[in-house]
Design a protein around this motif. Structure first.
Motif, short mmCIF file in Angstrom:
data_model
loop_
_atom_site.label_atom_id
_atom_site.label_comp_id
_atom_site.label_asym_id
_atom_site.label_seq_id
_atom_site.Cartn_x
_atom_site.Cartn_y
_atom_site.Cartn_z
N CYS A 106 -43.61 17.75 44.71
CA CYS A 106 -43.07 16.79 43.75
C CYS A 106 -41.56 16.91 43.67
CB CYS A 106 -43.68 17.01 42.37
SG CYS A 106 -43.01 15.92 41.09
N LEU A 116 -41.39 11.48 42.69
CA LEU A 116 -42.27 11.21 43.81
C LEU A 116 -43.16 12.42 44.03
CD1 LEU A 116 -39.84 9.61 46.44
CD2 LEU A 116 -41.35 8.43 44.84
N ASP A 133 -40.91 -0.19 37.39
CA ASP A 133 -40.62 0.86 38.37
C ASP A 133 -40.30 0.25 39.74
OD1 ASP A 133 -41.24 2.94 36.51
OD2 ASP A 133 -43.36 2.61 36.89
N SER A 183 -46.50 -0.52 36.63
CA SER A 183 -45.29 -0.18 37.38
C SER A 183 -44.42 -1.36 37.78
CB SER A 183 -45.70 0.57 38.65
OG SER A 183 -46.71 -0.16 39.36
N SER A 201 -49.12 4.18 41.31
CA SER A 201 -48.24 4.01 40.17
C SER A 201 -49.07 3.72 38.92
CB SER A 201 -47.26 2.86 40.44
OG SER A 201 -47.99 1.66 40.68
N SER A 256 -45.11 11.41 37.56
CA SER A 256 -45.64 11.07 38.89
C SER A 256 -46.78 12.01 39.28
CB SER A 256 -44.52 11.11 39.94
OG SER A 256 -44.08 12.42 40.22
N ALA A 304 -47.28 9.12 44.76
CA ALA A 304 -47.33 8.70 43.35
C ALA A 304 -45.91 8.64 42.81
CB ALA A 304 -48.19 9.66 42.54
N MET A 305 -45.62 7.59 42.09
CA MET A 305 -44.24 7.30 41.70
C MET A 305 -44.14 6.97 40.23
SD MET A 305 -42.33 4.31 40.92
CE MET A 305 -43.11 2.94 41.75
N ASP A 306 -43.03 7.43 39.63
CA ASP A 306 -42.70 7.04 38.26
C ASP A 306 -41.18 7.01 38.13
OD1 ASP A 306 -43.65 6.65 35.32
OD2 ASP A 306 -42.06 8.15 35.19
N THR A 345 -49.75 10.81 37.37
CA THR A 345 -50.24 9.57 37.97
C THR A 345 -51.10 9.86 39.19
OG1 THR A 345 -48.32 8.32 37.16
CG2 THR A 345 -49.53 7.38 39.01
#
Length: 326
Positions: A90, A75, A157, A154, A151, A227, A35-37, A230
Motif C-alpha cells: 500500500c 493505492l 476519485d 468513486s 473503489s 484503499s 484498490a484506490m481512494d 476498500t
C-alpha cells in the motif's frame, strides 16, 4: 482470501517518489487488482441554471474537481485471490497543497487534520501533481485492461485522476466523462455499487467493513488506510455474498450515481437533500462569461487570487457526501 500479516502503508513524498514509483512498476503484473481512494478538499460549490437533476449530478462533480486540487491518493495492490504483495502493498501519495494558497471547504480540512494530516509537510514536501500524472500514464496502471481498479463511491476519485492524467478540466458532459474514464480505466469495480446487489446491505465504507467483520488498518480519512479497507471489503463481499464471483456483466465499469444504472436516483436524492447552505451570490467558474454559473457553499477558504470575488459568511458546509463514502 487476504492473508493476515503486518501491513505497511508507505508514505510517498517528493524525496522518495522515484524510488517508490519504480517499486510499483515491478509488482503490477502479478498484483493487478488496485484498490484506490483519494482525499480532496471537500465540495465547495454547485452549478445553477437550467440543468436537469441528471445533469446536476455530473456538473456538481465537474465544477468542484475543476476548481480544487487532489490532496492524497492511496493505492493498494492484490492478486486475483486478494493476497497482498509480500513487501509493501500500500502506497500513500501526498501531493503539494497549501492552506494559504489553495481553495478548500474548511470542514473537510479540519476532518483531515483530525485524522493526522500535516499540511505543513504537504506544502513543503508534497508531490507535484503533473509529475505524478506522467508516472501514472507510463506505469502500466492505466490504458490496461488487465488492471482491475477497485473503489468505493468513486466518481470524485476518478474525476481527480482523470484531471491529473489529462492535465485538463473534466469533459463538459457526463457521457464524455464516462467515455474518457473507460479509456483510461477499462476495468472498474465500485464496491458501493456492488453492495446494491445484496438485499439489505447499505451505508458507507466503514459500515460495510463492520458488516463483513473487517478491521481497519491505519487511520480513517487517510487515503492509504481507506484503499486497504476498500480492497478488503471488495474481496470479502465477493466471497461471502456473491458466491465468490465478481460478475463483469453486472459490475464492471459501473459507478454509483453516474451513468444509466439504477443508482442514479439515489445520487439525485442526495443532491435534492443538500441544496441549502450556499451563499446567494452566483458567479461564473473561473470568472469568465462563457463558464457555468455556480453557487459557493459557505465556510469555504478562497485563495488570494479569488479574494473579494465571493462572500465569506453563511450557513456552513455540508459533509453528508463524505459520511456516505465512509
Amino acid at each position: 482470501m487476504v492473508m493476515t500479516k503486518e501491513i505497511e502503508i508507505r508514505d510517498v513524498w517528493t524525496y522518495n517518489f522515484e524510488e517508490e514509483a519504480e517499486n510499483i512498476r515491478e509488482i503490477i503484473q502479478n498484483y493487478p487488482y488496485v484498490a484506490m481512494d483519494t482525499e480532496f478538499p471537500g465540495v465547495v460549490a454547485r452549478p445553477v441554471g437550467d440543468l436537469s437533476n441528471s445533469e446536476l449530478i455530473y456538473q456538481t462533480l465537474k465544477c468542484n474537481v475543476d476548481m480544487l486540487k487532489i490532496i492524497q491518493l492511496g493505492l493498494t495492490f492484490a492478486d486475483k485471490d486478494g493476497n497482498w504483495y509480500e513487501g509493501c502493498t500500500c502506497w500513500q501519495f501526498n501531493f503539494k497543497f497549501s492552506l494559504s494558497g489553495d481553495m478548500f471547504a474548511q470542514d473537510s480540512i479540519e476532518l483531515l487534520k483530525n485524522s493526522g494530516i500535516d499540511f505543513e509537510k504537504f506544502e513543503k514536501y508534497g508531490i507535484d501533481v503533473m509529475q505524478f500524472g506522467e508516472f501514472l500514464m507510463m506505469s502500466g496502471l492505466v490504458l490496461n485492461e488487465e488492471v482491475k481498479w477497485v473503489s468505493f463511491h468513486s466518481s470524485y476519485d476518478f474525476g481527480y485522476l482523470l484531471k491529473t492524467l489529462t492535465c485538463n478540466n473534466l469533459p463538459q458532459d457526463e457521457a464524455s466523462f464516462l467515455e474518457l474514464l473507460h479509456i483510461f480505466f477499462p476495468c472498474i469495480y465500485d464496491v458501493k455499487y456492488m453492495m446494491t446487489a445484496v438485499e439489505g446491505m447499505y451505508g458507507g465504507l466503514n459500515a460495510l467493513a463492520d458488516i463483513l467483520q473487517i478491521e481497519r488498518i491505519g487511520p480513517v480519512h487517510q487515503a492509504g488506510s481507506d484503499s486497504l479497507l476498500t480492497a478488503q471489503t471488495f474481496f470479502s463481499l465477493v466471497n461471502k455474498h456473491l458466491s465468490g464471483i465478481c460478475d463483469d456483466s453486472k459490475f464492471k465499469g459501473e459507478l454509483f450515481g453516474l451513468g444509466n444504472n439504477h443508482t442514479k436516483h439515489k445520487a439525485k436524492a442526495y443532491l435534492n437533500n443538500n441544496n441549502t447552505g450556499t451563499n446567494s451570490m452566483s458567479v461564473p467558474i473561473n470568472n469568465t462569461n462563457n463558464s457555468p454559473q455556480v453557487q459557493y457553499y459557505n465556510n469555504v477558504h478562497y485563495p488570494p487570487q479569488h479574494q473579494g470575488m465571493h462572500p465569506t459568511t453563511g450557513y456552513g458546509y455540508h459533509d453528508d457526501f463524505q459520511q456516505d463514502m465512509y
